[in-house]
Scaffold this active site. Structure first.
Site, mmCIF file in Angstrom:
data_model
loop_
_atom_site.group_PDB
_atom_site.id
_atom_site.type_symbol
_atom_site.label_atom_id
_atom_site.label_comp_id
_atom_site.label_asym_id
_atom_site.label_seq_id
_atom_site.Cartn_x
_atom_site.Cartn_y
_atom_site.Cartn_z
ATOM 1 C CE LYS B 185 -13.537 0.197 -2.152
ATOM 2 N NZ LYS B 185 -12.467 0.164 -1.119
ATOM 3 N N GLY B 242 -5.586 4.921 -8.465
ATOM 4 C CA GLY B 242 -4.860 3.894 -7.727
ATOM 5 C C GLY B 242 -3.836 3.215 -8.604
ATOM 6 N N GLY B 247 -6.776 -0.747 -11.260
ATOM 7 C CA GLY B 247 -7.534 -0.182 -12.378
ATOM 8 C C GLY B 247 -7.905 -1.247 -13.399
ATOM 9 C CD GLU B 266 -4.283 10.260 -11.541
ATOM 10 O OE1 GLU B 266 -5.145 11.076 -11.207
ATOM 11 O OE2 GLU B 266 -3.220 10.078 -10.915
ATOM 12 C CB CYS B 303 -0.357 10.039 -9.529
ATOM 13 S SG CYS B 303 -1.087 11.661 -9.356
ATOM 14 C CD GLU B 390 3.970 4.747 -9.664
ATOM 15 O OE1 GLU B 390 3.060 4.130 -10.257
ATOM 16 O OE2 GLU B 390 3.775 5.749 -8.962
#
Lengths: 519, 519
Positions: B185, B242, B247, B266, B303, B390
């Site tokens: 995708k 992402g 997720g 992740e 990340c 985050e």
């Protein structure tokens, strides 16, 4: 001799706070046993979870030698209490004494076996990359990867293995070996065996100075205790052996958690066997005998009991059917594990027989059964997915395929299976059969039956859905420990730190990556 | 040069059936690019899935040498188209050319690297038990365990790695290496880079005679295509990189499937760094410089970018703050990946700043930012879980702990992380710190920053929830292949069959279990 008065074990605390009770049942007579088992309350479950969380902080950090000694001592303790264990095993399950003895030996072996996986360092799965400070443009760091335990594990024992898949079973042994505390939801079909086993583990834990909460044993007849256990965020992994319905219900409960965790559920399987025309022609009676014995074993109450037999039309097919019918009809009646199990067996057989033709209808008396042999054509099998659904207990259905192509289509239409077998001659080309079998099963057997799961290094017990919920893992063999561990990499730690771990592993295998090769 | 006209790639078929379109955006100017990308229709997605299912039947059975050659050729093809790839990478992401070059090299290396994992036999993970026909009471069977691919894999690329976590990324490379067809995708933030990369893979696949459907590339701006892809029963595993929200949304869609599959997501991480008092006293400026450089790298859009810095109160803390503030204030403005990313950055910073005290507020212009430094006390950190969430992009918060005990409490309150770092002197006792870090992170770094994930054998990129959805696996390193394979055991197969597989592995490592030891 331990005292069984229907108590829960909340860590080292015996606890009887609840007012809901249930009784064990003797499957041979349908009579209940005397002792009232007291379902754990919400508060008791909560306390057990909190103790497990606290115990984890201690248990994961104790020296590995102590963990190994603890695991081995559980095996010794079980052996020392063999008589009482076997008494309750046979009384509650109606399984014969030789089976009880074999299964107890297996259970004890498993504790020693997982202890070895820890002692040799295998369970840590250490992988190592050396540093290269001179690499351009940036230096290469050293990396050391190894497994750490995930936290408290909840285990749901199986009805059909009161030792080897219950309190003294592989899930408990491998979770403890991984460094995780365990909470067992006792199986209501063998509460005495379960309770006695729990007391042996707890007594061993005390003797080895293990923290309170490393093990708890919670009684329940309904679903509420299990629900609370798997939905609580202190639980970090779940082991389950049982039906597809039970496994999926647990997965749905877990899906409601804010933090996902892994459910290792081993569910249903029909363990299809394929017999090639050549093998059938060469060994009709030998094959009939082997397969019949496998179906008959302990009334077929195994996850690996064969339920489907695929053959191409041939002259020998009638001989095969006649031979299996004879073995089935000559067999003694065997008592099933529990009235609930036999009730389900009769219901499923009846449903199944609306879709197939019965060749030999097994006799039955109360919870005692003889196996049934039925058959259907490949076309019917393809058009009705219900035919492949498991009938738990001794029950075999032959699928007559008109040619190799129809056989291939039938195999392709199968759901995921724990095992598939092929009876063939060595010189035959099995490429097409193996191509489909590797996609459908976790274990593939050449000229053999699926029952008898070797507890061994290269074993894979777990196949594609719905036979298991997580086919990447196994519930038998050293790798079963990996269900309760995750890897952590240590980057650029000083040599002294690395050596401490590598030294632990010095006599064992670990992978070291050096100059582009692993050695 | 390939043609980019907004087309989908349904296997080898270019397809433009839809009427919904979207445009890429230049983050430096907020201007859209010309090409209208055409969102894949339900029918196109269905066709791609069916092709993938069919391709799997072929791809999983082709000789391994061909798979290896194909993977290596993708690397060659990407290198040969370096100029066009880097042009679109930089234009769409605003990342600098040196980063584009490094990332492309990493992508190419990964394809070669996973090819090696297959060529050496590592990916098969063969384990072997020898038979013992003389064992009593039953003979011991031979068992050979090895990995097989699971089937079509859906990959969702990441916004922040248009090469290395997108079409030419590690998920695609490891899934193809495992023997699985891939459906990507495309990420709507870099559709040109994604489309060009897809064409290079497809061209290579054609040149290597790979089956139609081994790779598809589907465009979408909204969630519908992703939903259809993950809920379709032909999909057997999913890779995602992402946000936590993205997720979890995918996981919820997957939970609705009748057949569960693994989602390797992740997600977010704040990558906490701890600096001990001794290390801070000895190396204040060096540590400030290293951490600042890590926060600053590519506007912190990793990340593994560090977001939390834990220190105990000490005289040097003010020097540390002053030094980091200076590095931040002297840094050049950097453009973020996309207006959507910078918008979210400003929103999150604003939210965050209602809970913390700002020490240095970074400047900004349009999508260009400078990092911000903030701080808070340990007590405030413990009482407000929002502080640890985050802020994606360059943003660092110092947590001042009044002593080692408060530091320990703060670390214990952390969510799961991809990484944690500790700056310390070698002689310091880190036992308490490491005890908590191993429970919280997938990688622990000694005297170093979390950015820079070595693509190497012993790497672990994936930590406890919510940093990853499945912390048992890694998305970097050879073991990433294991996300798309499951084990199968072959029991009692003839020597010729076993030797064929063991021979393939003869120059490589495999585990052979003999006489109670693995060798």
């Amino acid at each position: 001799m331990k005292r069984i008065f229907g108590q829960n074990h909340i860590g080292y605390q015996e606890s009887v706070l609840g007012d809901r009770v249930f009784l064990g049942i003797n499957p041979k007579t349908n009579e209940p046993f005397e002792t009232a088992f007291i379902q754990a309350t919400k508060e008791e479950v909560d306390t057990a979870l909190e103790k497990a969380k606290q115990a984890f902080e201690v248990y994961r950090l104790i020296p590995v030698e102590k963990r190994v000694a603890f695991l081995k001592a559980i095996s010794e303790k079980a052996k020392a209490n063999k008589e009482a264990l076997i008494h309750w095993f046979c009384t509650e399950s109606a399984l014969p004494e030789d089976r009880a003895e074999t299964e107890l030996n297996r259970s004890c072996y498993q504790f020693e076996y997982y202890a070895d996986a820890v002692a040799t360092g295998y369970a840590l799965e250490i992988k190592h990359d050396s540093a290269n400070p001179d690499r351009k443009p940036a230096p290469k760091p050293s990396l050391m990867k190894m497994n750490v335990p995930v936290g408290p594990v909840v285990v749901f024992g199986a009805s059909n293995f009161p030792f080897a898949y219950s309190v003294l079973g592989g899930d408990v042994a491998s979770a403890l070996a991984a460094g995780c505390p365990v909470l067992v939801k006792a199986h209501a079909m063998h509460p005495h065996t379960s309770s006695l086993s729990a007391q042996l583990i707890l007594e061993t834990a005390r003797e080895h100075g293990m923290p309170d909460g490393i093990f708890s044993h919670l009684l329940a007849e309904d679903f509420t205790v299990g629900q609370q256990l798997v939905q609580d965020l202190r639980t970090k992994a779940v082991g389950f052996t049982g039906s597809i319905g039970g496994g999926m219900a647990l997965q749905n409960l877990i899906n409601e958690r804010s933090e996902p965790i892994s459910l290792y559920a081993e569910m249903g399987s029909s363990n299809p066997i394929v017999v090639t025309k050549t093998a059938l022609a060469n060994r009709t009676n030998e094959i009939a005998k082997q397969i019949s014995a496998s179906v008959l074993l302990n009334a077929g109450q195994f996850c690996t009991s064969p339920g489907l037999l695929f053959v191409e039309e041939s002259a020998e097919l009638n001989h095969l059917k006649a031979a299996i019918s004879r073995y089935f009809s000559e067999s003694e009646l065997q008592c099933m594990l529990h009235p609930g199990i036999s009730k389900r067996y009769f219901e499923r057989a009846k449903e199944h027989e609306t879709c197939v033709e019965v060749i030999y209808k097994g006799r039955s008396e109360g919870n005692f059964i003889q196996p049934t042999l039925s058959e259907t054509g490949g076309e019917a099998f393809l058009s009705n997915p219900k035919i492949q659904e498991e009938v738990f207990g001794s029950y075999l259905t032959i699928i007559r395929c008109k040619d190799a192509s129809e056989l291939q289509s039938c195999l392709r239409s199968l759901q995921g299976q724990l095992t598939m077998s092929v009876y063939a001659e060595e010189q035959e080309d099995l490429q097409d059969l193996l191509a489909v079998m590797t996609m459908k099963a976790g274990r593939i057997i050449f000229n053999g039956v699926p029952t008898g799961v070797e507890v061994s290094f290269a074993q894979q017990h777990g196949g594609p859905f719905p036979s298991s919920l997580n086919s990447y893992f196994t519930s038998v063999g050293w790798d079963a420990i990996k269900r309760f561990q995750r890897p952590v990499t240590f980057q650029n730690f000083p040599g002294a730190f690395e050596n401490k771990h590598l030294k632990f592993n010095e006599n064992a295998h670990f992978l070291h990556f050096l100059n582009g090769k692993y050695v």
